[in-house]
Design a protein around this motif. Structure first.
Motif, PDB file in Angstrom:
ATOM      1  N   PHE A 132       5.797   6.446   1.888  1.00 48.83           N
ATOM      2  CA  PHE A 132       4.557   6.640   2.636  1.00 48.83           C
ATOM      3  C   PHE A 132       3.677   5.424   2.408  1.00 48.83           C
ATOM      4  N   VAL A 133       3.215   4.823   3.484  1.00 54.87           N
ATOM      5  CA  VAL A 133       2.431   3.591   3.392  1.00 54.87           C
ATOM      6  C   VAL A 133       1.074   3.831   4.044  1.00 54.87           C
ATOM      7  N   GLU A 134      -0.003   3.284   3.423  1.00 55.19           N
ATOM      8  CA  GLU A 134      -1.347   3.484   3.968  1.00 55.19           C
ATOM      9  C   GLU A 134      -1.953   2.186   4.464  1.00 55.19           C
ATOM     10  N   LYS A 135      -3.080   2.336   5.171  1.00 59.27           N
ATOM     11  CA  LYS A 135      -3.935   1.204   5.576  1.00 59.27           C
ATOM     12  C   LYS A 135      -3.141   0.075   6.229  1.00 59.27           C
TER      13      LYS A 135
ATOM     14  N   THR B  28       0.825  -1.212   0.000  1.00 57.95           N
ATOM     15  CA  THR B  28       0.000   0.000   0.000  1.00 57.95           C
ATOM     16  C   THR B  28       0.861   1.266   0.000  1.00 57.95           C
ATOM     17  N   ILE B  29       2.031   1.208  -0.640  1.00 61.12           N
ATOM     18  CA  ILE B  29       2.852   2.420  -0.744  1.00 61.12           C
ATOM     19  C   ILE B  29       2.100   3.436  -1.611  1.00 61.12           C
ATOM     20  N   THR B  30       1.987   4.676  -1.123  1.00 56.52           N
ATOM     21  CA  THR B  30       1.281   5.688  -1.921  1.00 56.52           C
ATOM     22  C   THR B  30       2.226   6.730  -2.476  1.00 56.52           C
ATOM     23  N   LYS B  31       3.398   6.872  -1.871  1.00 60.88           N
ATOM     24  CA  LYS B  31       4.277   7.946  -2.326  1.00 60.88           C
ATOM     25  C   LYS B  31       5.700   7.564  -1.986  1.00 60.88           C
TER      26      LYS B  31
ATOM     27  N   ASP C 171      -3.789   6.713   9.718  1.00 59.23           N
ATOM     28  CA  ASP C 171      -3.986   6.851   8.271  1.00 59.23           C
ATOM     29  C   ASP C 171      -2.775   6.443   7.442  1.00 59.23           C
ATOM     30  N   HIS C 172      -1.622   6.925   7.826  1.00 61.98           N
ATOM     31  CA  HIS C 172      -0.451   6.566   7.036  1.00 61.98           C
ATOM     32  C   HIS C 172       0.801   6.505   7.878  1.00 61.98           C
ATOM     33  N   VAL C 173       1.813   5.849   7.327  1.00 61.12           N
ATOM     34  CA  VAL C 173       3.071   5.654   8.023  1.00 61.12           C
ATOM     35  C   VAL C 173       4.192   6.164   7.111  1.00 61.12           C
TER      36      VAL C 173
END
Lengths: 469, 579
Positions: free
Chosen positions: A16-19, A6-9, A49-51
């Motif tokens: 940045f990882v989500e969920k 779930t990497i978003t950025k 929300d994110h890590v």
């Protein structure tokens, strides 16, 4: 353990990882790349929300589909007695082809703050054999005394000389060297390793190497690994540990890089506002504590960008460390080794380690007098440059000559020359003999009677060779 | 009702929590380990908390518990001689519990619950008491510790319970049932109330010549010591803590070196207070939050220090508070502000830097207390300007508030002139107010002597500029004499060794006698010069060496008296140069 995809950025060294399920702050992370290799990182910011994860080995090769695995523990360093003599990389993995370290303990690399109440005042004189340190900027066990250098100056030579010669007189206690290289070149590293091997120092050293072409972010953990090891050796195995860390400037660059990637509000010259606290968490891991035999003495080396001592890196360092040894390009150009700018150098713990029973009763006053006389001589150089030497009074020209003599005899010494403290003090009196006695305002009359060459009948240290070369 | 919510986000020392609705500045307990934190921002349903400990390992979902209170200090007997961290945890107790390192989440009471204090109750049933009134006394070390009604409480005494009591036992019961104990709690960020402010017109003597004579501080005054690294801020602060004639000293080591605190801890018990002869540690409270300890606790440490200072001031004592260093405190504010993503002001410091600094220094002062006694808090803040540049925000904002400025100078440090206080840039706005005291208590000639010294140093600075250009040999002999005499003032009077048994403390009388001898030498020298005696002979009279060394002698007073008598005759013996 779950692998998240779930990497978003991905930005610079950060992903940045989500969920995710709840993730700990500072938790260790493995990133699984499509080619099967693994990169390591650490959580910088965690929320529902994110890590945000910083990747030590750089984010090259990581894609949106890479797997992220949270390891459920903060970064720990495996330590055991067998670590002595090993060469490890900046993340603590063996580089010397030897087996992995079988841990006696796994310690959190961030350590904990030493309770100020549990500290013991450092006061054991370390004789380095270098006059500019022993005589005028004395090092004691448990001190943190950095070398402020510049590019092209022989700081490595000096650090090695200290590592070779340093000893507490009259003791044969266990001691070890922990060496942490951050972003230095292969050539420099080779130089250190050669010297360690040649002198047998490697047998009682632990070496951490993060070289110039290793990932920059790894530099943030290298010194912490080294200091965790040092704490283990000092406070659990009762050893006296000398930690050499070079180059702190590279460490700070890495810190700035992370700060920029996180889009933090930058402080002076773009370095993060928390750099003081961050550096303190390294330097303050030096010391001696009650009830433990061992000690940690630190010699961090940093190169001052543009030789500027007001640059944030040397500036913040000097506010934390107990003094500094400053190198001078001018002296270096003049062929003087070690090119220590005595006037700008300082050891804050000097007074605790010198005097009767430790070095000699006249040590402090002699050192003060050397400083004052040298400062006066250096000032006169400025005047001479304008009005010429002829217009100086007789007294003033003696001070002018003293400054030259001081640099050529006291500061200058050979890379293998190991002067005892008595040598250094005798040399000092010899040099002070060249200025009028009534100008020795820093020295009590009783010491003048006892040590001044015009007063005593024969050298106080009869039977010993005269100081100097 | 104190609710429990949960952690939503962790980023360094800043934690965001949901499910609680605390007030600003309330203390909350964060995570499974119940780490202490303080609410610093509230956004809708989210509370933003600064945590006083390392947050590694905390994860979203862990509990956050309200306490419904803001950060409180425990005030009562047992403070003196203690060493606390920034949030009043006694470090000695932590060491017993945890060993060498400070484990996070460790807890310890500020005041020892087991010690029994011999309490003499000074009120009786039927007395009306109000906040600040003294109701009992006990002996804390060698100080009379006056136990007061906490501000805000009043009533009629119903019952008293003297005898050996712990800090938690009732000593006075009021008619409305209120129980008064030796200990009470006070919110650290709230100044303790006073009846009114008094003008600071008594000096805080320090035994440091350049400070007392040149740039004096008043009791209840405020001073700043800025200086680049290595110029001697800490040594000066420690000298003040040792030798200033305050009754109580609170020393806050804020974000500084661990070994420096150890030095204080090992030195103070061995040193005696020149006034009482008691060990210095017995009048001292130490707050040690070193640079590697959590940054939020560092932010709190100066408030902890000043609240304790106020508590002793309320008893009628003169307290001096040393904060070393206020720059580290300001940096703690900066770090927390940047984690909150606040819009930064100058050089990344928060926009409220100036108001926080002035609020802090304004907690100093000389005042009339609620119980009618008079007390004072003198605040001396060290400032560590980045790059030694005094134009940076912390120095500048501090200088706008404080009345005394002791400027430390790297150049002086390099030539080992200690204390490295620059006599040309430092100032004291109290010197006029305090003149009367000096004239009455030290010597009627005081003011003249001081201006003579200031004057000659000023002249020296001007002459040195010329000397840089033409060399001293080309200058008229009168000017060269001025340079020589100024050198005597600098080297004999201004230089003072903090590490020499005798020289470390110089009484006011001695300061006067020493400076007076130098002036006598200078006056006699001028006359001799007018008679055409060679400058070299004037400047190298053997008695000058004697004068130079006198300050290191135990028998200094007699020596100075004898020197004073001999200067003129010796100078008169000098022969004129034949032309």
């Amino acid at each position: 353990m779950k692998d998240y995809r779930t990497i978003t950025k991905i930005a610079g060294p950060l992903i940045f990882v989500e969920k995710t399920d709840p993730v700990m702050f500072s938790e260790m992370v493995n990133i699984l790349l499509p080619d099967g290799s693994i990169k390591r990182g650490q959580v910088l910011d965690t929320s529902r929300d994110h890590v945000v994860v910083q990747i030590f080995e750089g984010t090259a090769g990581i894609g949106i589909n890479s797997g992220v695995r949270f390891l459920g523990e903060t970064l720990r360093m495996p330590v055991s007695r067998d670590i002595i003599g090993r060469i490890l990389n900046g993340s603590g993995d063996p580089l010397d082809g030897g087996p992995p370290i079988i841990p006696d303990k796994k310690l959190d690399i961030n350590g904990s703050a030493i309770n100020p109440y549990a500290r013991e005042s450092p006061k054991e004189f370390i004789q380095t054999g270098i006059s500019t340190i022993d005589g005028t900027n004395t090092l004691v066990r448990g001190q943190k005394l950095p070398i402020f250098s510049g590019s092209g100056l022989p700081h490595n030579e000096m650090a090695l000389q200290i590592a070779r010669q340093a000893k507490v007189r009259g003791t044969g206690e266990d001691f070890a060297v922990v060496f942490a290289a951050m972003g230095i070149t292969h050539e420099e590293a080779e130089h250190f390793m050669d010297d360690f091997e040649r002198t047998g120092a490697l047998k009682r050293a632990v070496v951490f190497l993060n070289l110039a072409d290793d990932p920059a972010i790894e530099r943030l953990i290298t010194p912490r690994m080294a200091l965790t090891t040092a704490e283990y050796l000092a406070f659990e195995l009762d050893m006296h540990v000398l930690v050499i860390m070079t180059d702190i400037t590279n460490y700070c660059e890495a810190l700035r890089q992370i700060g920029a990637a996180r889009e933090e509000v930058p402080g002076r010259r773009g370095y993060p506002g928390y750099m003081y606290t961050d550096l303190a968490t390294l330097y303050e891991r030096a010391g001696k504590v009650k009830g433990k035999k061992g000690s940690i003495t630190q010699i961090p080396i940093l190169s001052m960008p543009g030789d500027d001592i007001t640059h944030p890196i040397p500036d913040l360092t000097a506010y934390i460390t107990e003094g500094q040894i400053v190198m001078s390009r001018e002296l270096h150009m003049g062929g003087i080794y070690p090119p220590v700018n005595v006037s700008a150098s300082l050891s804050r713990l000097m007074n605790a380690g010198i005097g009767p029973k430790m070095t000699r009763e006249d040590h402090k006053v002699v050192s003060d007098q050397l400083y004052a006389a040298y400062a006066r001589g250096k000032d006169l150089r400025g005047i001479v440059a304008i009005v010429g030497k002829e217009s100086l009074s007789e007294k003033d020209s003696k001070f002018l000559d003293f400054a030259d003599l001081f640099e050529k005899r006291f500061i200058q010494q050979d890379t293998n020359e190991n002067r005892t403290i008595e040598d250094t003090l005798e040399l000092s009196w010899e040099l002070l003999n060249s200025i009028p006695e009534d100008e020795l305002s820093r020295i009590d009359a009783k010491f003048i009677q006892k040590y001044h060459h015009d007063h005593r009948e024969k050298p106080a240290t009869a039977g010993k060779a005269p100081a100097g070369k | 009702m104190n609710r429990t919510g949960e952690v939503y986000r962790v980023a360094g020392p800043v934690v965001t929590a949901t499910g609680i609705s605390p007030s600003m500045s309330d203390v909350v307990l964060v995570g499974d380990e119940q780490l202490m934190g303080e609410v610093i921002k509230i956004v809708g349903l989210q509370s933003i908390i600064q945590v006083y400990e390392e947050t590694a390992g905390i994860k979203p979902g862990e509990p956050v518990a309200e306490t419904g209170k803001s950060m409180m200090l425990e005030l009562g007997p047992g403070l003196l001689g203690s060493v606390y961290d920034g949030i009043q945890r006694p470090l000695s107790v932590l060491m017993e519990k945890e060993g060498t390192f400070i484990r996070r989440g460790a807890t310890a009471n500020g005041l020892d619950r087991n010690v029994r204090w011999p309490i003499t109750v000074t009120v009786k049933a039927g007395d009306r008491v109000k906040g600040g009134d003294i109701i009992a006394e006990t002996k804390e070390k060698n100080v009379v510790h006056r136990i007061m009604v906490p501000p805000g409480i009043s009533g009629t005494v119903a019952q008293v319970f003297p005898g050996e009591k712990t800090v938690e036992e009732v000593i006075v019961k009021l008619a409305d049932g209120t129980e008064l104990k030796p200990m009470h709690k006070w919110p650290v960020r709230l100044p303790r109330p006073v009846t009114g402010r008094l003008m600071p017109d008594l000096p805080l003597t320090t035994g440091q010549r350049i400070l007392d004579t040149m740039f004096p501080l008043a009791k209840g005054g405020t001073a700043a010591i800025p200086g680049g690294f290595g110029t001697g801020k800490t040594v000066t602060q420690q000298q003040l803590a040792k030798w200033s004639d305050a009754d109580i000293v609170v020393y806050v080591g804020c974000g500084e070196r661990g070994n420096e605190m150890t030095e204080v801890l090992t030195e103070f018990p061995a040193l005696t207070d020149p006034k009482t002869g008691d060990a210095l540690i017995n009048r001292t409270v130490l707050i040690a939050n070193t640079s590697n300890m959590p940054v939020a606790a560092r932010e709190a440490s100066v408030y902890t220090g000043v609240t304790i200072a106020e508590y002793y001031r309320d008893m009628g004592y003169d307290v001096s508070l040393m904060a070393d260093s206020t720059s580290r405190w300001a940096e703690a504010m900066k770090e927390i502000s940047s984690r909150l993503e606040e819009m930064p002001g100058e050089e990344g410091y928060p926009a409220y830097l100036s108001s926080r600094l002035s609020q802090f220094y304004e907690r100093g002062g000389r005042s009339k207390n609620l119980n009618g006694s008079e007390g004072s808090i003198s605040i001396i803040g060290a400032v560590s300007p980045a790059g030694g540049d005094f134009s940076e925000p912390v120095t500048q904002n501090t200088l706008r508030i404080v009345k005394v400025f002791w400027a430390l100078d790297t150049k002086l440090r390099e030539r080992r002139h200690f204390p490295a206080i620059n006599w040309l840039t430092s100032y004291s706005l109290y010197s006029k107010t305090l003149e009367a005291w000096y004239q009455d208590n030290v010597d009627p000639e005081w003011t003249q002597l001081r201006s003579w010294a200031m004057n000659i140093l000023q002249k020296e600075a001007e002459l040195l500029e010329i000397a840089q250009l033409v060399g001293t040999d080309a200058m008229p002999k009168e000017q060269r004499l001025t340079l020589e005499m100024a050198r005597m003032v600098r080297e004999i009077f201004l230089q003072q060794s903090a590490f020499h048994d005798v020289d470390t403390f110089s009484s006011m009388k001695r300061q006067f006698a020493l400076l007076n001898c130098i002036k006598m030498y200078s006056d006699a020298a001028s006359e001799a010069l007018a008679r055409n005696v060679s400058l070299h002979e004037i400047a190298s009279l053997p008695i000058r060496t004697e004068l130079t060394r006198a300050k290191f002698e135990k028998d200094m007073d007699n020596q100075l008296a004898s020197i004073a008598l001999r200067i003129r005759p010796e100078m008169e013996k000098l022969k004129e140069v034949s032309v």
